[in-house]
Design an enzyme around this catalytic site. Structure first.
Site, PDB file in Angstrom:
ATOM      1  N   ALA A   1      -0.923  -0.232   2.695  1.00 38.38           N
ATOM      2  CA  ALA A   1      -0.649  -0.159   1.261  1.00 38.38           C
ATOM      3  C   ALA A   1      -0.949  -1.496   0.566  1.00 38.38           C
ATOM      4  CB  ALA A   1       0.809   0.237   1.041  1.00 38.38           C
TER       5      ALA A   1
ATOM      6  N   ASN B   1      -4.663  -2.449   0.601  1.00 40.97           N
ATOM      7  CA  ASN B   1      -5.365  -1.551  -0.345  1.00 40.97           C
ATOM      8  C   ASN B   1      -5.301  -2.116  -1.767  1.00 40.97           C
ATOM      9  OD1 ASN B   1      -5.725   0.264   1.756  1.00 40.97           O
ATOM     10  ND2 ASN B   1      -4.212   1.741   1.026  1.00 40.97           N
TER      11      ASN B   1
ATOM     12  N   TYR C   1      -2.857   4.671  12.840  1.00 37.48           N
ATOM     13  CA  TYR C   1      -2.247   5.920  12.386  1.00 37.48           C
ATOM     14  C   TYR C   1      -3.313   6.972  12.130  1.00 37.48           C
ATOM     15  CZ  TYR C   1      -3.036   5.008   7.328  1.00 37.48           C
ATOM     16  OH  TYR C   1      -3.582   4.779   6.091  1.00 37.48           O
TER      17      TYR C   1
ATOM     18  N   TYR D   1       2.180   7.901  12.612  1.00 36.10           N
ATOM     19  CA  TYR D   1       2.049   6.468  12.918  1.00 36.10           C
ATOM     20  C   TYR D   1       2.131   6.185  14.413  1.00 36.10           C
ATOM     21  CZ  TYR D   1       3.375   5.647   7.977  1.00 36.10           C
ATOM     22  OH  TYR D   1       3.436   5.627   6.618  1.00 36.10           O
TER      23      TYR D   1
ATOM     24  N   ARG E   1       8.786   5.399   2.849  1.00 34.34           N
ATOM     25  CA  ARG E   1       8.184   6.045   4.027  1.00 34.34           C
ATOM     26  C   ARG E   1       9.312   6.596   4.889  1.00 34.34           C
ATOM     27  NH1 ARG E   1       4.584   5.612   1.138  1.00 34.34           N
ATOM     28  NH2 ARG E   1       2.609   4.502   1.389  1.00 34.34           N
TER      29      ARG E   1
ATOM     30  N   GLY F   1       1.433  11.089 -10.891  1.00 24.35           N
ATOM     31  CA  GLY F   1       0.380  11.841 -10.203  1.00 24.35           C
ATOM     32  C   GLY F   1      -0.609  12.416 -11.199  1.00 24.35           C
TER      33      GLY F   1
ATOM     34  N   GLY G   1      -3.310   6.834  -0.920  1.00 18.95           N
ATOM     35  CA  GLY G   1      -3.954   5.606  -1.389  1.00 18.95           C
ATOM     36  C   GLY G   1      -4.072   5.554  -2.901  1.00 18.95           C
TER      37      GLY G   1
ATOM     38  N   ASP H   1      -1.658   2.995  -4.479  1.00 11.81           N
ATOM     39  CA  ASP H   1      -2.097   1.603  -4.297  1.00 11.81           C
ATOM     40  C   ASP H   1      -3.216   1.282  -5.284  1.00 11.81           C
ATOM     41  OD1 ASP H   1      -0.398   1.696  -2.090  1.00 11.81           O
ATOM     42  OD2 ASP H   1      -2.038   2.252  -0.747  1.00 11.81           O
TER      43      ASP H   1
HETATM   44  O1  KDG Z   1      -0.386   3.862   0.517  1.00 13.19           O
HETATM   45  C1  KDG Z   1      -1.261   4.258   1.521  1.00 13.19           C
HETATM   46  C2  KDG Z   1      -0.606   3.873   2.783  1.00 13.19           C
HETATM   47  O2  KDG Z   1       0.455   4.747   3.033  1.00 13.19           O
HETATM   48  C3  KDG Z   1      -1.430   3.914   3.988  1.00 13.19           C
HETATM   49  O3  KDG Z   1      -2.596   3.196   3.877  1.00 13.19           O
HETATM   50  C4  KDG Z   1      -0.720   3.481   5.238  1.00 13.19           C
HETATM   51  O4  KDG Z   1       0.262   1.396   4.702  1.00 13.19           O
HETATM   52  C5  KDG Z   1       0.389   2.512   5.087  1.00 13.19           C
HETATM   53  C6  KDG Z   1       1.711   2.979   5.452  1.00 13.19           C
HETATM   54  O5  KDG Z   1       2.447   2.162   6.000  1.00 13.19           O
HETATM   55  O6  KDG Z   1       2.047   4.132   5.205  1.00 13.19           O
END
Ligand code: KDG
Length: 316
Positions: free
Chosen positions: A35, A38, A90, A104, A168, A227, A255, A258
């Site tokens: 993230a 990016n 991942y 992951y 996450r 979104g 993505g 980001d």
């Molecule tokens: O925002 C996109 C990210 O989720 C992806 O590139 C992976 O960094 C990441 C993550 O930890 O989820």
């Protein structure tokens, strides 16, 4: 002097070339993503100077991650190579068009061993923004300590912090996530959250009301990404701005947040107002969804001009 310094874990990402369950996939495309990197890449494409601090294994995948981020013009001079832990990986599973799952393989990875001693205070002090996400504190105790050290360095040097909660759920429990994310948010100057995250953090379903609650917790500016419905922002004065999304055919949405963040930050770095920054954020967020990877769709400064109302769309 760098415009934006960021830190976090970046990994090799493998995406099956066909939709369906991952167990049936035998052909993959390889990308590099994270993230924070990016965001740095999105800004770099637009001509800003960025730096990414992270830790990778002293292995082939680590070399791949660093070469890819460096190749996008992001400064990687602060990257640490770990002899004792591998680079994280991942997989994206495109279950069917419209549903992507992420798996992951990053527990105990080099990136999760980032530690406060890996930070050079001078590197952060000279930035115009420090960009952090809520992924890093979920990775390990040392990552969480690193985030707090970075926040202290930035606060002492009056470097504004931009923060994306990047919730996450696969990485930590909801209660712990909420409490740590809110603590970080209170130290940020600019918060860039998805509508799901704003609702998760506040318990308020209305995006504007959620943004106002978040602003009351400390940050001067709060952006909520909606979104396909665009994005809204509340500025220091309390005024609300809204801009609709760019209309695109979505290939894959991971993505996009980001990318939006990179566009919004680019607007702020150019001292644009909130509405213009939202518009640029929406352009980048939309373009990022037109390709399977996180960053391949990100535009250069010249490429955003037609969307800003400048040149014609045909390049010949
Ligand atoms: O925002 C996109 C990210 O989720 C992806 O590139 C992976 O960094 C990441 C993550 O930890 O989820």
């Amino acid at each position: 002097m760098l415009d934006v310094v960021t830190l976090g874990e970046s990994m090799v990402q493998l995406t099956p070339t066909r939709t369906g369950l991952l167990r049936y996939a035998s052909h993959f495309e390889r990308f590099v993503a994270g993230a924070e990197s990016n965001v740095a890449i999105g800004l770099s494409r637009l001509g800003h100077r960025t730096g990414w601090i992270g830790r990778v294994g002293a292995d082939e995948l680590g070399a791949c991650v660093v070469a890819s981020i460096r190749g996008e013009g992001v400064d990687v001079s602060q990257v640490v190579y770990d002899e004792e832990a591998p680079t994280g990986v991942y997989f994206k599973e495109r279950r069917h068009p419209g549903l992507t799952r992420v798996y992951y393989y990053r527990a105990g990875s080099a990136g999760s061993r980032l530690a406060p001693s890996n930070l050079d205070a001078a590197y952060i002090r000279e930035a115009r923004y420090l960009h952090l996400t809520g992924i890093t504190p979920a990775l390990s105790t040392s990552c969480r300590e690193t985030v707090w050290r970075a926040i202290r360095i930035a606060n002492e040097a009056q470097v504004p912090i931009s923060f994306d909660p990047n919730l996450r759920r696969r990485l930590w429990a909801e209660e712990e996530a909420r409490s740590v994310l809110l603590e970080m948010l209170a130290c940020a100057h600019l918060v860039l959250a998805s509508v799901e995250e704003a609702v998760f953090l506040t318990g308020e379903d209305d995006p504007e009301a959620a943004a106002r609650i978040l602003q009351d917790m400390g940050p001067g500016q709060v952006v909520v990404r909606l979104g396909a419905d665009g994005a809204l922002a509340i500025g220091e004065s309390g005024a609300l701005e809204y801009k609709p999304a760019l209309a695109v055919d979505v290939v894959e949405a991971v993505g996009a947040g980001d990318a939006f963040n990179a566009g919004f930050l680019a607007g702020q770095l150019r001292r644009w107002d909130l509405a213009q920054s939202l518009h640029l954020g929406n352009i980048l967020g939309g373009l990022a969804t037109t390709v399977p990877g996180d960053v391949e769709g990100l535009p250069t400064w010249a490429e955003v001009q037609p969307y800003l109302g400048g040149d014609e769309m045909v390049d010949r």
